[in-house]
Design a protein around this motif. Structure first.
Motif, PDB file in Angstrom:
ATOM      1  N   ILE A  88      48.037  29.747   5.353  1.00 54.80           N
ATOM      2  CA  ILE A  88      48.563  29.910   3.991  1.00 54.80           C
ATOM      3  C   ILE A  88      48.456  31.373   3.546  1.00 54.80           C
ATOM      4  O   ILE A  88      49.420  31.957   3.039  1.00 54.80           O
ATOM      5  CB  ILE A  88      47.812  28.985   3.014  1.00 54.80           C
ATOM      6  CG1 ILE A  88      48.141  27.513   3.314  1.00 54.80           C
ATOM      7  CG2 ILE A  88      48.169  29.330   1.573  1.00 54.80           C
ATOM      8  CD1 ILE A  88      47.352  26.530   2.482  1.00 54.80           C
ATOM      9  N   ILE A  89      47.262  31.959   3.747  1.00 56.59           N
ATOM     10  CA  ILE A  89      47.067  33.357   3.329  1.00 56.59           C
ATOM     11  C   ILE A  89      47.995  34.280   4.128  1.00 56.59           C
ATOM     12  O   ILE A  89      48.606  35.200   3.576  1.00 56.59           O
ATOM     13  CB  ILE A  89      45.597  33.779   3.497  1.00 56.59           C
ATOM     14  CG1 ILE A  89      44.700  32.939   2.576  1.00 56.59           C
ATOM     15  CG2 ILE A  89      45.432  35.260   3.211  1.00 56.59           C
ATOM     16  CD1 ILE A  89      43.225  33.196   2.774  1.00 56.59           C
ATOM     17  N   SER A  91      50.856  33.569   5.439  1.00 58.97           N
ATOM     18  CA  SER A  91      52.237  33.375   4.978  1.00 58.97           C
ATOM     19  C   SER A  91      52.491  34.138   3.681  1.00 58.97           C
ATOM     20  O   SER A  91      53.565  34.725   3.490  1.00 58.97           O
ATOM     21  CB  SER A  91      52.528  31.889   4.794  1.00 58.97           C
ATOM     22  OG  SER A  91      52.417  31.191   6.017  1.00 58.97           O
ATOM     23  N   ILE A  92      51.496  34.128   2.782  1.00 60.81           N
ATOM     24  CA  ILE A  92      51.636  34.889   1.530  1.00 60.81           C
ATOM     25  C   ILE A  92      51.734  36.383   1.819  1.00 60.81           C
ATOM     26  O   ILE A  92      52.583  37.090   1.265  1.00 60.81           O
ATOM     27  CB  ILE A  92      50.448  34.598   0.597  1.00 60.81           C
ATOM     28  CG1 ILE A  92      50.469  33.128   0.144  1.00 60.81           C
ATOM     29  CG2 ILE A  92      50.474  35.531  -0.608  1.00 60.81           C
ATOM     30  CD1 ILE A  92      49.253  32.729  -0.673  1.00 60.81           C
ATOM     31  N   ALA A  95      55.148  37.113   3.523  1.00 62.59           N
ATOM     32  CA  ALA A  95      56.254  37.011   2.564  1.00 62.59           C
ATOM     33  C   ALA A  95      56.262  38.198   1.615  1.00 62.59           C
ATOM     34  O   ALA A  95      57.323  38.767   1.313  1.00 62.59           O
ATOM     35  CB  ALA A  95      56.141  35.700   1.780  1.00 62.59           C
ATOM     36  N   SER A  96      55.075  38.601   1.151  1.00 64.88           N
ATOM     37  CA  SER A  96      54.981  39.737   0.224  1.00 64.88           C
ATOM     38  C   SER A  96      55.367  41.047   0.918  1.00 64.88           C
ATOM     39  O   SER A  96      56.103  41.870   0.361  1.00 64.88           O
ATOM     40  CB  SER A  96      53.559  39.843  -0.333  1.00 64.88           C
ATOM     41  OG  SER A  96      53.184  38.658  -1.002  1.00 64.88           O
ATOM     42  N   THR A 143      61.394  34.091  -9.013  1.00 66.68           N
ATOM     43  CA  THR A 143      60.222  33.281  -8.649  1.00 66.68           C
ATOM     44  C   THR A 143      60.593  32.210  -7.624  1.00 66.68           C
ATOM     45  O   THR A 143      59.890  32.007  -6.630  1.00 66.68           O
ATOM     46  CB  THR A 143      59.622  32.623  -9.896  1.00 66.68           C
ATOM     47  OG1 THR A 143      59.272  33.631 -10.855  1.00 66.68           O
ATOM     48  CG2 THR A 143      58.381  31.815  -9.540  1.00 66.68           C
ATOM     49  N   ILE A 147      59.324  31.691  -3.716  1.00 66.23           N
ATOM     50  CA  ILE A 147      58.757  30.412  -3.258  1.00 66.23           C
ATOM     51  C   ILE A 147      59.480  29.921  -2.004  1.00 66.23           C
ATOM     52  O   ILE A 147      58.856  29.444  -1.037  1.00 66.23           O
ATOM     53  CB  ILE A 147      58.842  29.355  -4.380  1.00 66.23           C
ATOM     54  CG1 ILE A 147      57.889  29.738  -5.530  1.00 66.23           C
ATOM     55  CG2 ILE A 147      58.504  27.963  -3.846  1.00 66.23           C
ATOM     56  CD1 ILE A 147      58.000  28.832  -6.738  1.00 66.23           C
ATOM     57  N   PHE A 150      58.358  32.176   0.848  1.00 69.36           N
ATOM     58  CA  PHE A 150      57.003  31.805   1.254  1.00 69.36           C
ATOM     59  C   PHE A 150      57.007  30.486   2.030  1.00 69.36           C
ATOM     60  O   PHE A 150      56.307  30.341   3.038  1.00 69.36           O
ATOM     61  CB  PHE A 150      56.108  31.686   0.020  1.00 69.36           C
ATOM     62  CG  PHE A 150      54.814  30.968   0.275  1.00 69.36           C
ATOM     63  CD1 PHE A 150      53.814  31.541   1.048  1.00 69.36           C
ATOM     64  CD2 PHE A 150      54.591  29.694  -0.265  1.00 69.36           C
ATOM     65  CE1 PHE A 150      52.626  30.869   1.292  1.00 69.36           C
ATOM     66  CE2 PHE A 150      53.408  29.021  -0.036  1.00 69.36           C
ATOM     67  CZ  PHE A 150      52.419  29.610   0.746  1.00 69.36           C
ATOM     68  N   SER A 151      57.820  29.533   1.588  1.00 66.08           N
ATOM     69  CA  SER A 151      57.906  28.238   2.275  1.00 66.08           C
ATOM     70  C   SER A 151      58.432  28.412   3.693  1.00 66.08           C
ATOM     71  O   SER A 151      57.964  27.754   4.636  1.00 66.08           O
ATOM     72  CB  SER A 151      58.813  27.278   1.496  1.00 66.08           C
ATOM     73  OG  SER A 151      58.299  27.074   0.194  1.00 66.08           O
ATOM     74  N   GLN A 153      58.035  31.077   5.575  1.00 67.24           N
ATOM     75  CA  GLN A 153      56.940  31.631   6.352  1.00 67.24           C
ATOM     76  C   GLN A 153      55.928  30.559   6.729  1.00 67.24           C
ATOM     77  O   GLN A 153      55.420  30.520   7.861  1.00 67.24           O
ATOM     78  CB  GLN A 153      56.242  32.750   5.555  1.00 67.24           C
ATOM     79  CG  GLN A 153      57.042  34.024   5.408  1.00 67.24           C
ATOM     80  CD  GLN A 153      57.101  34.828   6.691  1.00 67.24           C
ATOM     81  OE1 GLN A 153      56.306  34.650   7.602  1.00 67.24           O
ATOM     82  NE2 GLN A 153      58.081  35.727   6.778  1.00 67.24           N
ATOM     83  N   LEU A 154      55.652  29.659   5.806  1.00 62.27           N
ATOM     84  CA  LEU A 154      54.678  28.602   6.055  1.00 62.27           C
ATOM     85  C   LEU A 154      55.195  27.624   7.106  1.00 62.27           C
ATOM     86  O   LEU A 154      54.432  27.161   7.982  1.00 62.27           O
ATOM     87  CB  LEU A 154      54.374  27.867   4.750  1.00 62.27           C
ATOM     88  CG  LEU A 154      53.107  27.008   4.720  1.00 62.27           C
ATOM     89  CD1 LEU A 154      51.877  27.851   5.059  1.00 62.27           C
ATOM     90  CD2 LEU A 154      52.941  26.360   3.347  1.00 62.27           C
TER      91      LEU A 154
END
Length: 516
Positions: A88-89, A91-92, A95-96, A143, A147, A150-151, A153-154
């Motif tokens: 999760i981290i 992926s964040i 994505a960032s 936003t 999302i 990020f999804s 990437q996850l």
């Protein structure tokens, strides 16, 4: 005694392996995003330039992404024992980071700058302007977009985690890493050579990608007598970028009045020889046409700027025509060479042009004609009523040209760039010529040290004794102005730098890009 791996060690090994594959897929995505920089920059004109572009693109973006993995994600694989939290981290972070790269690419496309402290004020001003128009819909869309990103990437992170055993069997690590290392070595090796040679197709790419600091070896090479550092510094100071992204024309508003009773005739001879025995018309001597072709000479006469700017000027009306027209003066133009359609409002056919001229109806008459038509135009009445300038436009390559006139000229040297300021001054406009031309009014008594212009990819600077050619890599050749033979006298770097600065005054090329 058999030592088995602990569950913790197995988890760390699997996380590290997963992390490398996760980094690889983000390197591929980052390289695709970075294509925006390439698509919005001029393509190199040489094979070596394109080879450097490809290898630098792959290696630099790959290195940036992998470096981000090493400092931000790899420590998590050792510190956290929860694989889900690591994914999760990671992926964040991914994505960032990629969103930041995409933002920088779009910023470079629009403003020509990268995210940096130097560009912070400019970015803040632009952001305030854009965000002032943002409503809740725009913020909601951004936003939602993040999302979704990020999804994605996850999903990729989980897919890689589930297939990690299959991926380990492929043994692709060595060939992939070897490819990136080879690109890295080739790109930096080419840049070391290009920097020493000031090879423009490579050197001009220095600011294309963010956080780019290509390798140089000037000090080391000079230590082993492989590079003359003094000569290098001189050539670098004289480099001139021929790429014009935009133009400031005029550089400042041109305010002046004109005199309705003044009449000026400007003729450009596009073929044939001007006779020296035209009554009342004197040869001024030491006039130079510094353009590479006839069309460039015509544009230079109309705009008062060298051919360096002609492509960027295609959407502008010449001040020489638009200013008198706005003052209500009668303007007529005739050309035996095709002119852009935007000039149609001023262009007359031959009979209309000669009729207006002989009836003394035109305040400003401009003709681009063959020399055999001079006698039809230069009647005694025309010569008595008009202030006349006749320039030979068929000569080029920095060789002496011809200029004839019935006015007093106070310059020892002149060029086609001087004609527009001179004509406007004869019409009564006393505005500063530097706002719309690199030339100057020939009736002005101020002394000039040089004439500067461009011919193709060369900068030409003429003094009273020498013609100096500056190549786009900073190399300099000096010729005797009279004999046209190459000489090897010392280079006046301060004079050449001053000339290049004067030549660059109309360029709107952005200067906020990161310097080396």
């Amino acid at each position: 005694m058999i030592l088995a791996e602990t569950p913790r060690r197995k988890l760390v090994t699997r996380l590290v392996t997963w992390g490398h594959w996760f980094a690889l897929q983000n390197i591929v995505i980052a390289i695709i995003i970075a294509a925006i920089y390439i698509l919005n920059s001029p393509a190199p004109a040489t094979a070596i330039g394109n080879l450097y572009l490809f290898t630098n693109w792959i290696s630099h973006i790959g290195f940036l992404t992998f470096f981000g993995f090493v400092i931000l994600i790899l420590p998590l694989c050792y510190l956290l024992s929860n694989a889900k939290a690591v994914k999760i981290i990671s992926s964040i972070v991914a994505a960032s980071g990629l969103a930041l790269l995409a933002f920088d690419a779009l910023l470079y496309n629009k403003l020509g700058v990268h995210l940096s402290i130097n560009s912070a004020d400019l970015i803040r001003d632009e952001a305030q302007t854009v965000m002032s128009d943002f409503g809740w819909q725009q913020w909601g869309f951004l936003t939602l977009l993040f999302i979704v990103w990020f999804s994605f990437q996850l999903i990729v992170a989980n897919a890689l985690w589930q297939r990690i055993k299959k991926l380990q069997k492929r043994k692709l690590g060595l060939p992939i890493s070897s490819f990136f290392v080879a690109c890295f070595v080739v790109s930096h090796g080419l840049h070391v050579w290009a920097d020493a040679k000031l090879y423009q197709p490579i050197v001009k790419q220095d600011n294309m990608f963010p956080l780019s600091y290509p390798a140089t070896a000037k000090t080391l090479m000079s230590r082993y007598s492989l590079l003359d550092l003094e000569d290098y510094q001189q050539r670098k100071a004289l480099q001139f970028d021929q790429t014009i992204n935009g133009i400031n024309y005029p550089t400042a508003p041109v305010y002046c009045s004109v005199q309705n009773e003044q009449k000026v005739l400007l003729l450009g001879i596009i073929d044939g020889k001007i006779l020296d025995n035209v009554s009342g018309i004197s040869s001024l001597g030491n006039h130079y046409g510094l353009q590479s072709n006839l069309q460039s000479s015509i544009n230079t006469v109309l705009y008062g700027l060298p051919e360096l700017y002609h492509n960027a000027l295609s959407a502008y009306d010449p001040i020489l025509l638009s200013l008198p027209a706005s003052m209500g003066l009668n303007i007529s133009v005739y050309s035996e060479q095709d002119l852009p359609t935007r000039f149609n409002q001023f262009v007359n056919n031959w009979s209309e042009f000669t009729s207006k001229l002989q009836d003394i109806d035109s305040n400003l008459a401009i003709g681009f004609i063959n020399s055999d038509r001079l006698s039809q135009l230069l009647t005694p009445e025309v010569q008595s009523q008009y202030q006349i300038l006749i320039a030979d436009l068929s000569q080029s390559e920095g060789l002496p040209s011809q200029l004839f006139s019935n006015i007093n000229v106070n310059k020892l040297m002149s060029s086609h760039e001087d004609l527009a300021p001179t004509v406007l001054n004869l019409l009564g406009c006393t505005a500063n010529a530097s706002a719309y031309s690199t030339g100057s009014d020939l009736t002005n008594t101020n002394k000039r040290r040089y004439i500067v212009s461009t011919e193709g990819s060369k900068v030409l600077l003429l003094t009273t004794t020498e013609r100096i050619e500056i190549m786009n890599n900073g190399n300099v050749r000096i010729f005797n102005l009279q004999s046209n033979e190459e000489v090897f006298s010392p280079v006046d770097t301060s004079l050449l730098s001053q000339g290049i600065k004067h030549l660059s005054s109309f360029s709107s090329k952005r200067s906020l890009q990161k310097s080396n």
